[in-house]
Design an enzyme around this catalytic site. Sequence first.
Site, PDB file in Angstrom:
ATOM      1  NE  ARG A 232      47.721  22.303  -2.945  1.00 49.55           N
ATOM      2  CZ  ARG A 232      47.344  22.105  -4.080  1.00 49.55           C
ATOM      3  NH1 ARG A 232      48.409  21.832  -5.061  1.00 49.55           N
ATOM      4  NH2 ARG A 232      46.293  22.077  -5.257  1.00 49.55           N
ATOM      5  CG  ASP A 256      55.659  22.792  -9.688  1.00 52.07           C
ATOM      6  OD1 ASP A 256      56.725  24.151 -10.514  1.00 52.07           O
ATOM      7  OD2 ASP A 256      54.215  23.074  -9.929  1.00 52.07           O
ATOM      8  CD  GLU A 261      52.641  26.893  -2.831  1.00 54.16           C
ATOM      9  OE1 GLU A 261      53.640  25.603  -3.356  1.00 54.16           O
ATOM     10  OE2 GLU A 261      52.269  26.666  -3.651  1.00 54.16           O
ATOM     11  CG  HIS A 293      51.561  26.131  -7.135  1.00 48.18           C
ATOM     12  ND1 HIS A 293      51.112  25.957  -6.228  1.00 48.18           N
ATOM     13  CD2 HIS A 293      50.618  24.865  -8.143  1.00 48.18           C
ATOM     14  CE1 HIS A 293      50.387  24.888  -6.009  1.00 48.18           C
ATOM     15  NE2 HIS A 293      50.324  24.415  -6.920  1.00 48.18           N
TER      16      HIS A 293
HETATM   17  P1  NAI Z   1      43.506  12.253  -7.521  1.00 49.78           P
HETATM   18  O1  NAI Z   1      42.384  12.920  -6.921  1.00 49.78           O
HETATM   19  O2  NAI Z   1      42.936  11.736  -9.672  1.00 49.78           O
HETATM   20  O3  NAI Z   1      44.370  11.140  -7.268  1.00 49.78           O
HETATM   21  C1  NAI Z   1      44.435  11.622  -5.639  1.00 49.78           C
HETATM   22  C2  NAI Z   1      45.429  10.552  -5.433  1.00 49.78           C
HETATM   23  O4  NAI Z   1      45.817  10.291  -4.061  1.00 49.78           O
HETATM   24  C3  NAI Z   1      43.814   9.052  -5.198  1.00 49.78           C
HETATM   25  O5  NAI Z   1      44.288   7.929  -5.680  1.00 49.78           O
HETATM   26  C4  NAI Z   1      43.745   8.825  -4.097  1.00 49.78           C
HETATM   27  O6  NAI Z   1      43.209   8.040  -3.316  1.00 49.78           O
HETATM   28  C5  NAI Z   1      45.113   9.097  -3.839  1.00 49.78           C
HETATM   29  N1  NAI Z   1      45.547   9.357  -1.836  1.00 49.78           N
HETATM   30  C6  NAI Z   1      44.664  10.064  -0.955  1.00 49.78           C
HETATM   31  N2  NAI Z   1      44.821  10.242   0.333  1.00 49.78           N
HETATM   32  C7  NAI Z   1      46.066   9.690  -0.021  1.00 49.78           C
HETATM   33  C8  NAI Z   1      47.339   9.357   1.091  1.00 49.78           C
HETATM   34  N3  NAI Z   1      46.494   9.534   2.422  1.00 49.78           N
HETATM   35  N4  NAI Z   1      48.526   8.537   0.604  1.00 49.78           N
HETATM   36  C9  NAI Z   1      48.501   8.131  -0.735  1.00 49.78           C
HETATM   37  N5  NAI Z   1      47.272   8.462  -1.031  1.00 49.78           N
HETATM   38  C10 NAI Z   1      46.585   9.460  -1.105  1.00 49.78           C
HETATM   39  O7  NAI Z   1      44.682  14.024  -7.760  1.00 49.78           O
HETATM   40  P2  NAI Z   1      45.323  14.244  -9.073  1.00 49.78           P
HETATM   41  O8  NAI Z   1      44.245  14.773 -10.114  1.00 49.78           O
HETATM   42  O9  NAI Z   1      46.349  12.622  -9.587  1.00 49.78           O
HETATM   43  O10 NAI Z   1      46.495  15.401  -8.204  1.00 49.78           O
HETATM   44  C11 NAI Z   1      46.935  14.801  -7.051  1.00 49.78           C
HETATM   45  C12 NAI Z   1      47.785  16.086  -6.479  1.00 49.78           C
HETATM   46  O11 NAI Z   1      47.421  16.786  -7.465  1.00 49.78           O
HETATM   47  C13 NAI Z   1      46.392  17.223  -6.088  1.00 49.78           C
HETATM   48  O12 NAI Z   1      45.812  16.661  -5.000  1.00 49.78           O
HETATM   49  C14 NAI Z   1      47.290  18.671  -5.623  1.00 49.78           C
HETATM   50  O13 NAI Z   1      47.682  18.569  -4.420  1.00 49.78           O
HETATM   51  C15 NAI Z   1      48.130  18.100  -6.495  1.00 49.78           C
HETATM   52  N6  NAI Z   1      48.332  19.174  -8.207  1.00 49.78           N
HETATM   53  C16 NAI Z   1      49.318  19.647  -8.128  1.00 49.78           C
HETATM   54  C17 NAI Z   1      49.560  21.049  -9.293  1.00 49.78           C
HETATM   55  C18 NAI Z   1      50.651  22.071  -9.448  1.00 49.78           C
HETATM   56  O14 NAI Z   1      50.850  22.394 -10.390  1.00 49.78           O
HETATM   57  N7  NAI Z   1      51.631  21.567  -8.980  1.00 49.78           N
HETATM   58  C19 NAI Z   1      47.716  21.038 -10.504  1.00 49.78           C
HETATM   59  C20 NAI Z   1      47.342  20.168  -9.831  1.00 49.78           C
HETATM   60  C21 NAI Z   1      47.298  19.157  -8.970  1.00 49.78           C
END
Ligand code: NAI
Length: 345
Positions: A232, A256, A261, A293
């Site tokens: 993000r 990305d 954005e 994105h």
């Molecule tokens: P997930 O929920 O599987 O993993 C997120 C990880 O971040 C978890 O291990 C959690 O413990 C950790 N976390 C939470 N707060 C944190 C902090 N303050 N500092 C460090 N680590 C922290 O999520 P996933 O599926 O891996 O997605 C990650 C991010 O990717 C999403 O939150 C979303 O913002 C982004 N995303 C972007 C997309 C795009 O098209 N650019 C598409 C899908 C997701």
Amino acid sequence: MEPIKLAFFDAKEYDKASFDAANDGRFAIDYYDTRLSEATVRLAEGCDAVCAFVNDEINAAVLDALTGFGIRLAALRCAGYNNVDIRHAYGRVHVVRVPAYSPYAVAEHAMALLLTSVRRIHKAYIRTKDFNFSLNGLTGFDLHGKTVGIVGTGKIGRIFADICRGFGMHVIAYDKFPAKDSGIEYVPLDELWARSDIISFHCPLTEENRHMVNRDSIAAMKKGVMLINTSRGGLIDSEALLTGIKDRKIGGACLDVYEEESNVFFHDFSGHIVDDDTLSRLITMPNVIVTSHQAFLTAEALQNIAETTLGNVERFLQTGACENEICYKCGKITACPQDHKGKCF
Ligand code: NAI
């Protein structure tokens, strides 16, 4: 049975194609090109649920309006939900999401950006299109042997770690909730800043980590560090990033996502003047690559998004529960099983 009426905001051609393919008549979907906001929420009147994406604004006013129309469900067709006032939603509108549609799509896009930047593919592509076969200025560096710091080792972060290991890179990571027995070398953030040649962000955006990349953290990083953000935009202070690039401290940025954005991404501004000076300046930099994105955008992800979103809506409206509901009270951001009554409303 009457079809479920869904007001679908910020609809793009690829959304319509994938949702129409997944809809076998169970839903009557009204597609709106416009984003969901206080100004447009009235379009949802008479529907059973709204369907929204990353840049739709689901703030208190929108939630109150939905409640006024008797709409009790907002279905996000994305994983992140920083655009939802989730506390205000509690007791009013249930919010469901798609926790994972293709973590591979995002992790692979992060690596695609990194390789493009490091090996100057974006420059070479334009040159050879113009029959310029000079190699001057295209020198890259080997990824093999470099240290990559991964912030957030959930679904996407771990796949990215595996991809990096395949390139012979050394992986270190920071996570607020480190995964036990994962074999990942977790380090504190300041150590990650100091040791990483490349840093990739895969954590959600929260109030606590907004602008985690700022003047101070950039100062603590290695000279020439490459930053990749597919998570993000708000994780990075864009002004500080720009300064770090101008100071030659940051070797490259692959973005990305961008904190402002919502005013620009997903729209065609070619032939127009873009008002955002910071984004415009970043894009002029030879070592910055911006995609709009797009990391999620694969055929597999679109199919999963459509099937999961429609499944979420149907399950919730039929049973009053959905495992993909977001509930800030129980703190389960990945699944709210709703069998703990008294927490979820
Ligand atoms: P997930 O929920 O599987 O993993 C997120 C990880 O971040 C978890 O291990 C959690 O413990 C950790 N976390 C939470 N707060 C944190 C902090 N303050 N500092 C460090 N680590 C922290 O999520 P996933 O599926 O891996 O997605 C990650 C991010 O990717 C999403 O939150 C979303 O913002 C982004 N995303 C972007 C997309 C795009 O098209 N650019 C598409 C899908 C997701």
